[in-house]
Design a protein around this motif. Structure first.
Motif, PDB file in Angstrom:
ATOM      1  N   GLY A 147       0.789  -1.223   0.000  1.00 17.42           N
ATOM      2  CA  GLY A 147       0.000   0.000   0.000  1.00 17.42           C
ATOM      3  C   GLY A 147       0.817   1.266   0.000  1.00 17.42           C
ATOM      4  N   ALA A 148       1.915   1.256  -0.754  1.00 14.39           N
ATOM      5  CA  ALA A 148       2.792   2.431  -0.814  1.00 14.39           C
ATOM      6  C   ALA A 148       2.821   2.976  -2.240  1.00 14.39           C
ATOM      7  N   PRO A 149       3.093   4.259  -2.396  1.00 13.95           N
ATOM      8  CA  PRO A 149       3.213   4.812  -3.749  1.00 13.95           C
ATOM      9  C   PRO A 149       4.436   4.242  -4.466  1.00 13.95           C
ATOM     10  N   LEU A 150       4.312   4.118  -5.769  1.00 11.28           N
ATOM     11  CA  LEU A 150       5.417   3.645  -6.606  1.00 11.28           C
ATOM     12  C   LEU A 150       5.959   4.807  -7.419  1.00 11.28           C
ATOM     13  N   ASP A 151       7.259   4.911  -7.462  1.00  4.77           N
ATOM     14  CA  ASP A 151       7.897   5.887  -8.328  1.00  4.77           C
ATOM     15  C   ASP A 151       9.107   5.223  -8.959  1.00  4.77           C
ATOM     16  N   VAL A 152       9.777   5.955  -9.798  1.00  2.00           N
ATOM     17  CA  VAL A 152      10.936   5.419 -10.497  1.00  2.00           C
ATOM     18  C   VAL A 152      12.146   6.258 -10.135  1.00  2.00           C
ATOM     19  N   LEU A 153      13.259   5.579  -9.922  1.00  2.00           N
ATOM     20  CA  LEU A 153      14.512   6.282  -9.658  1.00  2.00           C
ATOM     21  C   LEU A 153      15.437   6.012 -10.835  1.00  2.00           C
ATOM     22  N   VAL A 154      15.684   7.069 -11.602  1.00  4.52           N
ATOM     23  CA  VAL A 154      16.561   6.946 -12.763  1.00  4.52           C
ATOM     24  C   VAL A 154      17.974   7.297 -12.336  1.00  4.52           C
ATOM     25  N   VAL A 155      18.858   6.337 -12.424  1.00  4.37           N
ATOM     26  CA  VAL A 155      20.264   6.518 -12.062  1.00  4.37           C
ATOM     27  C   VAL A 155      21.116   6.075 -13.238  1.00  4.37           C
TER      28      VAL A 155
ATOM     29  N   LEU B 262      24.903   9.642 -11.745  1.00  3.46           N
ATOM     30  CA  LEU B 262      24.014  10.790 -11.845  1.00  3.46           C
ATOM     31  C   LEU B 262      22.609  10.379 -11.425  1.00  3.46           C
ATOM     32  N   GLY B 263      21.892  11.330 -10.820  1.00  2.00           N
ATOM     33  CA  GLY B 263      20.499  11.098 -10.461  1.00  2.00           C
ATOM     34  C   GLY B 263      19.669  12.306 -10.820  1.00  2.00           C
ATOM     35  N   PRO B 264      18.380  12.285 -10.490  1.00  2.67           N
ATOM     36  CA  PRO B 264      17.493  13.406 -10.811  1.00  2.67           C
ATOM     37  C   PRO B 264      17.927  14.703 -10.127  1.00  2.67           C
ATOM     38  N   ASP B 265      17.427  15.806 -10.662  1.00  2.00           N
ATOM     39  CA  ASP B 265      17.646  17.131 -10.069  1.00  2.00           C
ATOM     40  C   ASP B 265      19.122  17.494  -9.949  1.00  2.00           C
TER      41      ASP B 265
ATOM     42  N   GLU C  17      13.972  10.285 -17.752  1.00  2.00           N
ATOM     43  CA  GLU C  17      13.147  11.060 -16.827  1.00  2.00           C
ATOM     44  C   GLU C  17      11.925  11.629 -17.538  1.00  2.00           C
ATOM     45  N   GLN C  18      12.131  12.186 -18.716  1.00  2.00           N
ATOM     46  CA  GLN C  18      11.020  12.756 -19.476  1.00  2.00           C
ATOM     47  C   GLN C  18      10.042  11.669 -19.895  1.00  2.00           C
TER      48      GLN C  18
ATOM     49  N   TYR D 220       9.514   8.638 -18.492  1.00  2.00           N
ATOM     50  CA  TYR D 220       8.842   7.923 -17.407  1.00  2.00           C
ATOM     51  C   TYR D 220       8.034   8.818 -16.491  1.00  2.00           C
ATOM     52  N   ARG D 221       8.484  10.050 -16.292  1.00  2.00           N
ATOM     53  CA  ARG D 221       7.740  10.900 -15.364  1.00  2.00           C
ATOM     54  C   ARG D 221       6.431  11.344 -16.000  1.00  2.00           C
ATOM     55  N   GLY D 222       6.438  11.663 -17.283  1.00  2.00           N
ATOM     56  CA  GLY D 222       5.201  11.969 -17.996  1.00  2.00           C
ATOM     57  C   GLY D 222       4.321  12.983 -17.299  1.00  2.00           C
ATOM     58  N   GLY D 223       4.921  14.066 -16.817  1.00  2.00           N
ATOM     59  CA  GLY D 223       4.129  15.080 -16.129  1.00  2.00           C
ATOM     60  C   GLY D 223       4.001  14.865 -14.635  1.00  2.00           C
ATOM     61  N   ARG D 224       4.535  13.747 -14.128  1.00  2.00           N
ATOM     62  CA  ARG D 224       4.510  13.511 -12.686  1.00  2.00           C
ATOM     63  C   ARG D 224       5.419  14.524 -12.002  1.00  2.00           C
ATOM     64  N   PRO D 225       5.146  14.884 -10.761  1.00  2.00           N
ATOM     65  CA  PRO D 225       5.992  15.862 -10.067  1.00  2.00           C
ATOM     66  C   PRO D 225       7.388  15.288  -9.835  1.00  2.00           C
ATOM     67  N   PRO D 226       8.357  16.148  -9.591  1.00  2.00           N
ATOM     68  CA  PRO D 226       9.713  15.680  -9.311  1.00  2.00           C
ATOM     69  C   PRO D 226       9.734  14.743  -8.099  1.00  2.00           C
ATOM     70  N   LEU D 227      10.683  13.836  -8.106  1.00  2.00           N
ATOM     71  CA  LEU D 227      10.808  12.879  -7.014  1.00  2.00           C
ATOM     72  C   LEU D 227      11.171  13.603  -5.722  1.00  2.00           C
ATOM     73  N   ASP D 228      10.377  13.387  -4.689  1.00  2.00           N
ATOM     74  CA  ASP D 228      10.589  14.040  -3.393  1.00  2.00           C
ATOM     75  C   ASP D 228      10.788  12.962  -2.334  1.00  2.00           C
ATOM     76  N   LEU D 229      12.008  12.820  -1.852  1.00  2.00           N
ATOM     77  CA  LEU D 229      12.310  11.795  -0.850  1.00  2.00           C
ATOM     78  C   LEU D 229      12.603  12.390   0.519  1.00  2.00           C
TER      79      LEU D 229
END
Length: 210
Positions: free
Chosen positions: A48-56, A72-75, A108-109, A111-120
């Motif tokens: 029951g957790a959100p799924l996101d993608v980490l592009v490295v 390299l990672g996002p942001d 990133e472009q 897979y994110r498809g308009g999703r907000p930036p990854l916030d950890l």
């Protein structure tokens, strides 16, 4: 050692060992592109957790690409192993970074498809892959997650080499690896179905749990 029917079965078996994370609002499951995403999708659904993608993207030494001098990672996050990076000239590092940054931006472009930036920030990041061979990508992912503010980093994989296991055990706050065969071969040797995961499959997995 047993083999998994496919990545979904591996995800179910991992999820059975991650029930302590179920229902916690701080948890986010991160699939490593691309093979880790189908595994991560099942885990995210089950706990029951959100799924996101980490592009490295690993930054490989030009004459030995399997040897990473950083990642390299996002942001704009960049992790360097100075002992290795110092062996390269500025021009060599710039060339590798430019190439890997372009591929990271593309993914990133895509897979994110308009999703907000990854916030950890302050969150428990569960990094999932379909297996650990050298462990270099997962190690880079742990370092990137920390730089993105993760309070705790858990790595969950179905199978891995003993070398990768030892490295990730020292790097992550928690490592769940279901199998560590003494005679580890390639990751694909432990799956009946180990097809190459497409960009479309990644996008569909993310959309299904968005």
């Amino acid at each position: 050692m047993t083999s998994y029917r496919d990545r979904a079965e591996a995800g179910r078996m991992l999820a059975d060992q991650l029930t302590d994370l179920a229902g916690r609002p701080d948890v986010v499951v991160l699939g490593l592109v691309r093979g880790g995403v189908p595994v991560a999708r099942v885990i995210a659904d089950r706990i029951g957790a959100p799924l996101d993608v980490l592009v490295v993207r690993k930054l490989g030494v030009p004459w030995a690409p399997e040897v990473a001098y950083g990642a390299l990672g996002p942001d704009g996050v960049q992790v360097l192993n100075d002992m290795v990076a110092d062996r390269l000239s500025d021009a060599e590092r710039a060339q590798v970074r430019e190439r890997e940054q372009a591929e990271l931006d593309r993914r990133e472009q895509r897979y994110r498809g308009g999703r907000p930036p990854l916030d950890l920030a302050g969150r428990t990041a569960v990094i999932v892959d379909d297996g650990l061979a050298t462990g270099a990508t997962a190690r880079a992912a742990v370092q990137v997650a920390r730089q993105l503010g993760a309070a705790r980093v858990v790595v969950a994989v179905p199978v891995g080499s003993d070398q990768a296991y030892e490295m990730l055990a020292a790097e992550a706050d928690e490592l769940l690896c279901l199998q560590v065969p003494a005679d580890f071969a390639a990751v694909g040797a432990y799956y009946d179905d180990f097809h190459e995961v497409s960009d479309d499959e990644v996008t569909q997995a993310l959309t299904a749990t968005a």
